[in-house]
Design an enzyme around this catalytic site. Structure first.
Site, PDB file in Angstrom:
ATOM      1  N   GLY A 170     -21.634 -36.211 -28.421  1.00 43.21           N
ATOM      2  CA  GLY A 170     -21.216 -35.490 -27.715  1.00 43.21           C
ATOM      3  C   GLY A 170     -21.542 -34.506 -27.355  1.00 43.21           C
ATOM      4  N   ALA A 210     -18.871 -35.773 -31.512  1.00 43.07           N
ATOM      5  CA  ALA A 210     -17.757 -35.624 -31.329  1.00 43.07           C
ATOM      6  C   ALA A 210     -17.330 -35.570 -32.966  1.00 43.07           C
ATOM      7  CB  ALA A 210     -17.267 -36.918 -31.219  1.00 43.07           C
ATOM      8  N   GLU A 251     -24.042 -34.514 -24.979  1.00 45.65           N
ATOM      9  CA  GLU A 251     -23.925 -35.377 -23.718  1.00 45.65           C
ATOM     10  C   GLU A 251     -23.207 -34.277 -22.957  1.00 45.65           C
ATOM     11  OE1 GLU A 251     -21.434 -38.744 -25.750  1.00 45.65           O
ATOM     12  OE2 GLU A 251     -22.775 -39.989 -24.972  1.00 45.65           O
ATOM     13  N   GLU A 283     -25.755 -41.439 -32.639  1.00 40.76           N
ATOM     14  CA  GLU A 283     -24.788 -42.762 -32.688  1.00 40.76           C
ATOM     15  C   GLU A 283     -25.142 -43.678 -32.930  1.00 40.76           C
ATOM     16  OE1 GLU A 283     -25.411 -41.298 -29.610  1.00 40.76           O
ATOM     17  OE2 GLU A 283     -23.991 -39.790 -28.434  1.00 40.76           O
TER      18      GLU A 283
HETATM   19  N1  DAK Z   1     -18.827 -34.906 -36.830  1.00 39.89           N
HETATM   20  C1  DAK Z   1     -17.644 -34.022 -37.929  1.00 39.89           C
HETATM   21  N2  DAK Z   1     -18.433 -32.689 -39.367  1.00 39.89           N
HETATM   22  C2  DAK Z   1     -19.481 -32.630 -38.802  1.00 39.89           C
HETATM   23  C3  DAK Z   1     -20.579 -33.104 -37.534  1.00 39.89           C
HETATM   24  C4  DAK Z   1     -19.683 -33.854 -36.795  1.00 39.89           C
HETATM   25  N3  DAK Z   1     -20.090 -34.444 -35.835  1.00 39.89           N
HETATM   26  N4  DAK Z   1     -21.162 -32.906 -37.718  1.00 39.89           N
HETATM   27  C5  DAK Z   1     -21.416 -31.765 -39.183  1.00 39.89           C
HETATM   28  N5  DAK Z   1     -20.393 -31.608 -39.157  1.00 39.89           N
HETATM   29  C6  DAK Z   1     -20.274 -31.151 -40.755  1.00 39.89           C
HETATM   30  C7  DAK Z   1     -20.642 -31.158 -41.959  1.00 39.89           C
HETATM   31  O1  DAK Z   1     -19.685 -32.980 -42.375  1.00 39.89           O
HETATM   32  C8  DAK Z   1     -20.849 -30.320 -42.710  1.00 39.89           C
HETATM   33  O2  DAK Z   1     -18.861 -30.420 -43.149  1.00 39.89           O
HETATM   34  P1  DAK Z   1     -18.422 -29.425 -44.567  1.00 39.89           P
HETATM   35  O3  DAK Z   1     -19.564 -30.860 -45.756  1.00 39.89           O
HETATM   36  O4  DAK Z   1     -19.363 -28.023 -45.273  1.00 39.89           O
HETATM   37  O5  DAK Z   1     -17.143 -29.709 -44.875  1.00 39.89           O
HETATM   38  C9  DAK Z   1     -20.432 -29.260 -41.985  1.00 39.89           C
HETATM   39  O6  DAK Z   1     -20.358 -29.326 -40.359  1.00 39.89           O
HETATM   40  C10 DAK Z   1     -22.082 -28.783 -41.879  1.00 39.89           C
HETATM   41  O7  DAK Z   1     -22.858 -29.485 -41.849  1.00 39.89           O
HETATM   42  P2  DAK Z   1     -24.576 -30.315 -42.507  1.00 39.89           P
HETATM   43  O8  DAK Z   1     -23.927 -29.846 -44.248  1.00 39.89           O
HETATM   44  O9  DAK Z   1     -24.405 -31.612 -42.492  1.00 39.89           O
HETATM   45  O10 DAK Z   1     -25.689 -29.725 -42.132  1.00 39.89           O
HETATM   46  P3  DAK Z   1     -26.595 -29.818 -42.101  1.00 39.89           P
HETATM   47  O11 DAK Z   1     -27.437 -29.228 -41.872  1.00 39.89           O
HETATM   48  O12 DAK Z   1     -27.307 -30.447 -43.703  1.00 39.89           O
HETATM   49  O13 DAK Z   1     -27.371 -30.848 -40.832  1.00 39.89           O
HETATM   50  C11 DAK Z   1     -26.711 -32.110 -39.302  1.00 39.89           C
HETATM   51  C12 DAK Z   1     -27.069 -30.843 -39.486  1.00 39.89           C
HETATM   52  C13 DAK Z   1     -26.092 -31.665 -37.559  1.00 39.89           C
HETATM   53  C14 DAK Z   1     -28.206 -32.188 -38.514  1.00 39.89           C
HETATM   54  C15 DAK Z   1     -25.862 -32.813 -39.514  1.00 39.89           C
HETATM   55  O14 DAK Z   1     -24.037 -32.160 -39.626  1.00 39.89           O
HETATM   56  C16 DAK Z   1     -25.828 -34.165 -38.990  1.00 39.89           C
HETATM   57  O15 DAK Z   1     -25.815 -35.191 -38.491  1.00 39.89           O
HETATM   58  N6  DAK Z   1     -24.095 -34.073 -37.740  1.00 39.89           N
HETATM   59  C17 DAK Z   1     -23.679 -35.965 -37.658  1.00 39.89           C
HETATM   60  C18 DAK Z   1     -24.310 -35.567 -36.421  1.00 39.89           C
HETATM   61  C19 DAK Z   1     -23.981 -36.678 -35.169  1.00 39.89           C
HETATM   62  O16 DAK Z   1     -23.950 -37.753 -35.455  1.00 39.89           O
HETATM   63  N7  DAK Z   1     -23.935 -36.310 -34.378  1.00 39.89           N
HETATM   64  C20 DAK Z   1     -22.809 -37.531 -33.313  1.00 39.89           C
HETATM   65  C21 DAK Z   1     -21.073 -38.355 -33.387  1.00 39.89           C
HETATM   66  S1  DAK Z   1     -21.149 -39.147 -32.865  1.00 39.89           S
HETATM   67  C22 DAK Z   1     -16.540 -40.325 -26.026  1.00 39.89           C
HETATM   68  C23 DAK Z   1     -17.651 -39.261 -25.883  1.00 39.89           C
HETATM   69  C24 DAK Z   1     -18.229 -37.507 -26.876  1.00 39.89           C
HETATM   70  C25 DAK Z   1     -18.177 -39.313 -27.991  1.00 39.89           C
HETATM   71  C26 DAK Z   1     -17.689 -40.590 -27.640  1.00 39.89           C
HETATM   72  C27 DAK Z   1     -17.378 -40.967 -26.682  1.00 39.89           C
HETATM   73  N8  DAK Z   1     -16.005 -40.458 -25.301  1.00 39.89           N
HETATM   74  C28 DAK Z   1     -15.866 -39.402 -24.178  1.00 39.89           C
HETATM   75  C29 DAK Z   1     -15.518 -42.034 -25.031  1.00 39.89           C
HETATM   76  C30 DAK Z   1     -19.260 -38.972 -28.706  1.00 39.89           C
HETATM   77  C31 DAK Z   1     -19.863 -38.997 -30.346  1.00 39.89           C
HETATM   78  C32 DAK Z   1     -20.792 -38.946 -31.248  1.00 39.89           C
HETATM   79  O17 DAK Z   1     -20.857 -37.506 -30.973  1.00 39.89           O
END
Ligand code: DAK
Length: 262
Positions: free
Chosen positions: A114, A70, A117, A137
């Site tokens: 997400g 997300a 998921e 998360e």
């Molecule tokens: N959200 C927003 N932007 C994101 C992102 C995300 N999840 N993941 C990556 N990006 C963006 C980065 O900010 C970066 O943007 P700029 O700086 O270029 O503007 C760009 O994508 C490239 O990412 P990186 O520079 O970080 O690339 P790397 O190769 O160095 O790293 C990475 C890739 C995937 C390891 C890293 O980007 C990362 O750790 N991303 C976050 C992963 C994460 O924590 N995901 C979980 C998010 S929480 C629900 C439904 C869904 C959910 C909850 C409830 N309901 C139905 C109730 C879901 C929650 C989640 O998913």
């Protein structure tokens, strides 16, 4: 609904019924799942499910990311009251559960939070050898919110699910296949071809038996064994009322290819 286009759609295949391909398309943000994208994904899924010319749906992302979760920029703006009262991002995450046709997830690169998921909501997951799955998360001070704590243990068992959910670590395609999260691994450059080939196979089958098969396997997740067996028996018997059962068996006995009706 947003004016931006967050998904691309296309129809593939040579038969009467096509495979609908949905490509998540926010590549710069690694397909981070925002409201606009989830609205468009939900709309496309339900539209293709209702379209008799479509027999199967494939969801894929980019080479680098199926979806990195997300959109954290959106999540970061919320506190408890706004998350709870706005039903934060829940409203458009459940559409996929209403789809009765098979949905194939074709996953390359990151499938995190997400994104993992969403992959688990697909009926079959094909993983490129580059795929990385995880529920990170916990590293953001939250927990999975779209079924990660529930579907992951069902898919890969409690021990490994705990390991992933508590550590936030990623697992590669081989570990995911060993654990049972994905049905098979294919070379990254063949991922889409393999997913579309599977889609074409499914499209050539009898629609009613395909829908019944999906319904029965899903019952295994949501009911007791006795209830699941009963559902299976009912649908098994019901399929003897379809032209496809006659055609399938006649074709086998006549040593020819079946030609199933829509
Ligand atoms: N959200 C927003 N932007 C994101 C992102 C995300 N999840 N993941 C990556 N990006 C963006 C980065 O900010 C970066 O943007 P700029 O700086 O270029 O503007 C760009 O994508 C490239 O990412 P990186 O520079 O970080 O690339 P790397 O190769 O160095 O790293 C990475 C890739 C995937 C390891 C890293 O980007 C990362 O750790 N991303 C976050 C992963 C994460 O924590 N995901 C979980 C998010 S929480 C629900 C439904 C869904 C959910 C909850 C409830 N309901 C139905 C109730 C879901 C929650 C989640 O998913």
């Amino acid at each position: 609904m947003s004016d931006e286009t967050f998904i691309l759609t296309a129809l593939h295949g040579d038969g009467d019924r096509k495979t609908a391909l949905i490509t998540l398309n926010r590549p710069k943000q690694l397909n981070a799942l925002n409201d606009g994208l989830m609205d468009q994904l939900g709309e496309a899924l339900l539209r293709f499910d209702a379209d008799p010319a479509v027999g199967c749906i494939v969801i894929t992302g980019s080479e680098k990311a199926f979806a990195a979760g997300a959109d954290i920029g959106v999540l970061a703006q919320h506190d408890f009251i706004s998350a709870y009262t706005s039903d934060l991002i829940t409203r458009n995450w459940e559409h996929i559960r209403r789809v009765r046709k098979p949905v194939i997830g074709a996953v390359a690169g990151f499938a995190l939070g997400g994104g993992c998921e969403l992959a688990m909501m697909c009926d079959v997951v094909l993983a490129a050898d580059t795929a990385k799955f995880g529920q990170p998360e916990i590293k953001l001070g939250i927990i999975p919110g779209a079924g990660g704590t529930q579907r992951l243990p069902r898919a890969i068992g409690k021990a490994k699910a705990m390991d992933l959910v508590l550590s936030g670590r990623m697992m590669g395609a081989e570990e995911a296949e060993r654990a049972g999260l994905v049905s098979r691994i294919v070379p990254a450059d063949k991922l889409l071809d393999e997913a579309l080939a599977l889609g074409e196979l499914v499209c050539a089958l009898g629609n009613a038996s395909v829908i019944a098969a999906k319904e029965c396997v899903n019952r295994a997740y949501e009911s007791t064994l006795s209830e699941g067996l009963m559902t299976e028996r009912r649908l098994f018997h019901a399929l003897f009322g379809t032209p496809d059962q006659k055609e399938g068996m006649d074709a086998f006995l006549a040593k020819r290819k079946p030609n199933f009706a829509r």
